[in-house]
Structure formats: C-alpha cells, structure tokens
Design an enzyme around this catalytic site. Structure first.
Site, short mmCIF file in Angstrom:
data_model
loop_
_atom_site.label_atom_id
_atom_site.label_comp_id
_atom_site.label_asym_id
_atom_site.label_seq_id
_atom_site.Cartn_x
_atom_site.Cartn_y
_atom_site.Cartn_z
N CYS A 47 0.85 -1.19 0.00
CA CYS A 47 0.00 0.00 0.00
C CYS A 47 0.88 1.24 0.00
CB CYS A 47 -0.90 -0.01 1.24
SG CYS A 47 -1.99 1.41 1.37
N HIS A 54 -9.24 -3.45 -1.89
CA HIS A 54 -8.22 -2.67 -1.19
C HIS A 54 -8.57 -1.18 -1.22
CE1 HIS A 54 -3.85 -1.91 -0.11
NE2 HIS A 54 -4.24 -0.71 -0.53
N GLU A 55 -8.91 -0.67 -2.41
CA GLU A 55 -9.21 0.75 -2.54
C GLU A 55 -10.52 1.12 -1.85
OE1 GLU A 55 -6.88 2.72 -3.39
OE2 GLU A 55 -5.60 1.10 -4.09
N HIS A 87 -10.05 1.65 1.79
CA HIS A 87 -9.56 3.00 2.11
C HIS A 87 -10.73 3.95 2.33
CE1 HIS A 87 -5.22 2.96 1.82
NE2 HIS A 87 -5.26 2.30 0.67
#
Length: 190
Positions: A99, A141-142, A145
């Site tokens: 990351c 993953h994004e 966030h």
C-alpha cells in the site's frame, strides 16, 4: 495536474469513513487528474482520495484485467458485493499486498476472488462491472480505504503483529507523515 503528497498510516483521514461525492464538477475532475498523476508517478495500481488527504468516496486505478472494466478508471461512491473469502491462512508469496500509505511493506491477506462493483463515473453516471482475481483484490483494497481501513487492519493475528512492529519501527502511526512521488525515493523500488 499536480502531484500530491501521499499520506502514511496514522494520518486521521486514512482511518475514518469518507463522505459521498455529490458534486460532479470541475473541482472533482481536477482532483481525479491529480490522483492519476500521483498514482502513476508512485507506480501504484490504485489510489484512494484519502491517500492524498481528501475525505471523499472515490479512487483511481490502473490495472490490466480480463473483466468487462477499463484497464484504467475512476470509481466514485462504490458499493461492492463480494464472493466468498477463504478461511485458509494467506499464502505469503501469492497473496502479499502492499500500500502506498504503508510504503515499502507488504503482508499476505485473504480477499474474495470476485467482486461486483457498482459505482458512478466522473459524470455521475451509474455503472457496474465484475472483477476477478487480483483486479478484485485492487477493488477491495481501494474501497477499504474509503471505509477508513488499511489492508494492515485486516491481517490475521500473526501478520498483524508483524505489521504493527514494522509501522512502529518506521515511526508511523501518528499524523503528519507523507511522501511525495517523484521527489522521494520510491519505497517499493520501482
């Protein structure tokens, strides 16, 4: 376009949920252009707005895929429906994630192999695609966030302890740490 500093774990914006995008205007287009510039210079496959200090629900990505999605795009106000996540231990070599906000480190993490991604484009038009394999991992993953989570927050007990030690050793976990792609050394050695 402007390259923006990338926030490092410990910065509050990374650890809280984002606000939905409601204005699809020139200011949004400029943010998206800046994010693509920053992501490309950082050699990233994705970049969430929180990683450049903005608490809006959007991310950019650049990932060649065999799905029905563009290899490069912006995802705004995403909603994901995930396939099953295996309960096996993650494979250190095959499932290691990195990351840009935990620069230079990587740890293995189990993710769903499939995700249905519903989102809006830069014009506010509702869209949808299926993502598989590593592309599905990037989408998860994004989106994490945008929900105020980093991948290190999802690690199993063994890898979480290693991540916490590494983050402490680097002096992260507190506000104020950033790095600037193109100026600072690439933490992943690209």
């Amino acid at each position: 376009m402007t390259v923006r500093p990338i926030t490092i774990t410990g910065e509050p914006v990374l650890h809280r949920p984002t606000r939905p995008v409601t204005s699809f205007d020139e200011e949004l287009r400029q943010l998206v252009a800046d994010m693509f510039e920053t992501m490309d210079l950082a050699n990233g496959v994705g970049l969430a707005a929180t990683q450049v200090g903005v608490d809006l629900r959007l991310f950019t990505y650049a990932f060649a895929n065999d799905d029905d999605a563009p290899d490069r795009g912006v995802v705004i106000n995403p909603r994901l429906v995930l396939g099953k996540i295996s309960e096996e231990d993650p494979d250190r070599d095959e499932e290691a994630e990195g990351c840009l906000s935990v620069p230079g480190l990587s740890f293995p993490l189990k993710r769903a192999e499939q995700a249905t991604v519903s989102y809006q484009d830069e014009d506010g038009v509702q869209r949808r695609f299926e993502a598989h394999g590593w592309f599905a991992r990037v989408m998860q993953h994004e989106t994490d966030h945008l929900d105020g989570k980093l991948y290190v927050d999802r690690l199993n007990k063994r890898w979480s302890a290693k991540a916490r030690k590494a983050i402490k050793r680097e002096g992260w976990g507190v506000p104020g740490n950033t790095w600037l792609p193109g100026r600072d050394e690439d933490p992943f050695g690209h």
